[in-house]
Design a protein around this motif. Structure first.
Motif, PDB file in Angstrom:
ATOM      1  N   GLY A  47      45.435  52.254  34.125  1.00 32.10           N
ATOM      2  CA  GLY A  47      45.416  50.867  33.651  1.00 32.10           C
ATOM      3  C   GLY A  47      44.919  49.876  34.681  1.00 32.10           C
ATOM      4  N   GLY A  48      45.579  49.839  35.848  1.00 33.76           N
ATOM      5  CA  GLY A  48      45.229  48.879  36.881  1.00 33.76           C
ATOM      6  C   GLY A  48      43.800  49.069  37.376  1.00 33.76           C
ATOM      7  N   SER A  49      43.410  50.329  37.519  1.00 29.85           N
ATOM      8  CA  SER A  49      42.090  50.628  38.066  1.00 29.85           C
ATOM      9  C   SER A  49      40.981  50.151  37.150  1.00 29.85           C
ATOM     10  N   VAL A  50      41.218  50.237  35.828  1.00 31.37           N
ATOM     11  CA  VAL A  50      40.202  49.782  34.881  1.00 31.37           C
ATOM     12  C   VAL A  50      40.008  48.271  35.024  1.00 31.37           C
ATOM     13  N   ALA A  51      41.115  47.540  35.149  1.00 29.94           N
ATOM     14  CA  ALA A  51      41.029  46.088  35.268  1.00 29.94           C
ATOM     15  C   ALA A  51      40.333  45.671  36.557  1.00 29.94           C
ATOM     16  N   GLU A  52      40.503  46.492  37.624  1.00 29.48           N
ATOM     17  CA  GLU A  52      39.985  46.100  38.935  1.00 29.48           C
ATOM     18  C   GLU A  52      38.646  46.756  39.283  1.00 29.48           C
ATOM     19  N   ARG A  53      38.002  47.413  38.295  1.00 35.45           N
ATOM     20  CA  ARG A  53      36.777  48.136  38.630  1.00 35.45           C
ATOM     21  C   ARG A  53      35.677  47.155  39.044  1.00 35.45           C
ATOM     22  N   SER A  54      34.730  47.643  39.842  1.00 37.88           N
ATOM     23  CA  SER A  54      33.790  46.729  40.494  1.00 37.88           C
ATOM     24  C   SER A  54      32.591  46.361  39.626  1.00 37.88           C
ATOM     25  N   PHE A  55      32.285  47.166  38.585  1.00 34.12           N
ATOM     26  CA  PHE A  55      31.077  46.843  37.814  1.00 34.12           C
ATOM     27  C   PHE A  55      31.354  45.856  36.700  1.00 34.12           C
TER      28      PHE A  55
END
Lengths: 55, 306
Positions: A47-55
């Motif tokens: 969850g968190g990683s999707v929100a914080e992804r760089s692209f």
């Protein structure tokens, strides 16, 4: 060999059919629960990683 | 398989409950409770170190892993379970579940539980769970149980690991505090099972399981139970002295430890063949473990000791 014959020749009694249905239902519920759990765990872990992804 | 031909089997009448019984639900409930306490005591547990849903899934995985090892134990021990009155009604000896299905069920759930724990928490917890299952099934059931009267002493490590697994699931570590919980259950196991074995000795004898009363006799077993009671009482108060619990726990654990010694003393004093005190000790041992861990849990949740 004889065991195989036994399986082919024996018809299930009404009581046995009822128990077979209950076993199948339990497997269905177990599988559904497993799918829901893996889905929830996946969403929570990424969850968190999707929100914080760089692209 | 030959047992399908010889035992009066009613496989087609097996219900979901028979498969659930393979998981040893009563043992599983103790595992769930001790693992939960291990989780609650881990640093950051109450501050959300692990998402509550992930923590719940982790606890479920630990429970399923414990159940899976129970199923594998029943697969391996079906021959002696059939002989012992205490276990003769289990699904395999009763002819309701084929041995091979218990093996498949247990093996499948073992892999599933370890994978699920790895997904929900971390690899340390998953590795410890895998080791717990391996230890219970291979080291205890297959190797030690039929070999030595120290079977349940060493095998007790499997039953003692769940709080460590729970601790690791939350924090990703397994420090001394977690192993203190391990030590308490480890030292509790021999007097717990030997109290049972004293009055179920005939069962074990017929099944050829070398439990302590069968091999060394009643008198020796009673002395060993008392010795373990003394060490257990000391280990029970240890959490206070290493600073992981407060005075409430100290009071509860000291009382419980004194109780355990008292019940064991009664067992030691009882005459040969007089099993009332052993039955009482067995009953008290379950209360002991539950109350001890409950005290740790209450103290932690109520914030009495931080």
């Amino acid at each position: 060999m004889s065991e195989k014959d036994h399986i082919q020749l024996t018809a299930l009694t009404p009581e046995e059919l009822k128990q077979q249905k209950r076993r199948n239902l339990a497997i269905a519920l177990g599988l559904t629960a497993f799918i829901v759990i893996v889905f929830l765990v996946t969403i929570l872990r990424i969850g968190g990683s999707v929100a914080e992804r760089s692209f | 398989m030959s047992d399908t031909m010889t035992t009066p089997q009613t496989y087609d009448l097996a219900g979901p409950g028979d498969y659930f019984a393979l998981l040893k639900p009563r043992v599983m409930s103790l595992v769930i409770f001790t693992a939960f306490v291990g989780m609650a005591l881990a640093p950051g547990a109450l501050e959300g170190a692990l998402n509550p849903v992930l923590a719940a899934v982790s606890l479920l995985a630990i429970a399923v892993g414990a159940g899976a090892s129970g199923a594998l134990n029943m697969w391996w021990d079906a021959d002696i379970d059939a002989i012992m009155s205490r276990t003769a009604a289990r699904p395999i000896p009763a002819g309701r579940v084929p041995r091979s299905e218990a093996a498949a069920f247990g093996g499948f759930l073992s892999a599933l539980s370890v994978a699920l724990l790895a997904l929900a928490s971390n690899y340390l917890a998953a590795g410890l769970l895998a080791f717990t299952i391996f230890f219970y099934v291979v080291i205890y059931s297959m190797w030690l149980k039929r070999l030595t009267p120290q079977n349940i002493v060493i095998g007790g490590a499997a039953g003692a690991l769940p709080p460590v697994v729970g601790w690791a699931a939350i924090s990703g570590t397994a420090p001394l505090e977690a192993w203190i919980l391990f030590a308490i259950i480890f030292l509790w196991t021999p007097p717990h099972f030997w109290a049972l074995a004293l009055y179920k000795r005939g069962d074990y004898e017929r099944a050829g399981v070398p439990m302590m009363p069968v091999v060394k006799g009643e008198a020796s077993t009673k002395k060993q139970i008392f010795a373990y009671a003394l060490i257990l009482a000391a280990a029970g108060v240890a959490p206070f002295f290493i600073g992981m619990s407060g005075v409430l726990y100290l009071a509860v654990s000291a009382l419980l430890g004194a109780g355990f010694i008292w019940f064991s003393w009664n067992v030691l004093r009882a005459g040969a063949g007089e099993f009332g005190p052993a039955k009482k000790l067995f009953g008290f041992s379950l209360v002991y473990l539950f109350a001890l861990f409950a005290a740790l849990l209450v103290e932690r949740i109520a914030g009495l000791h931080v």
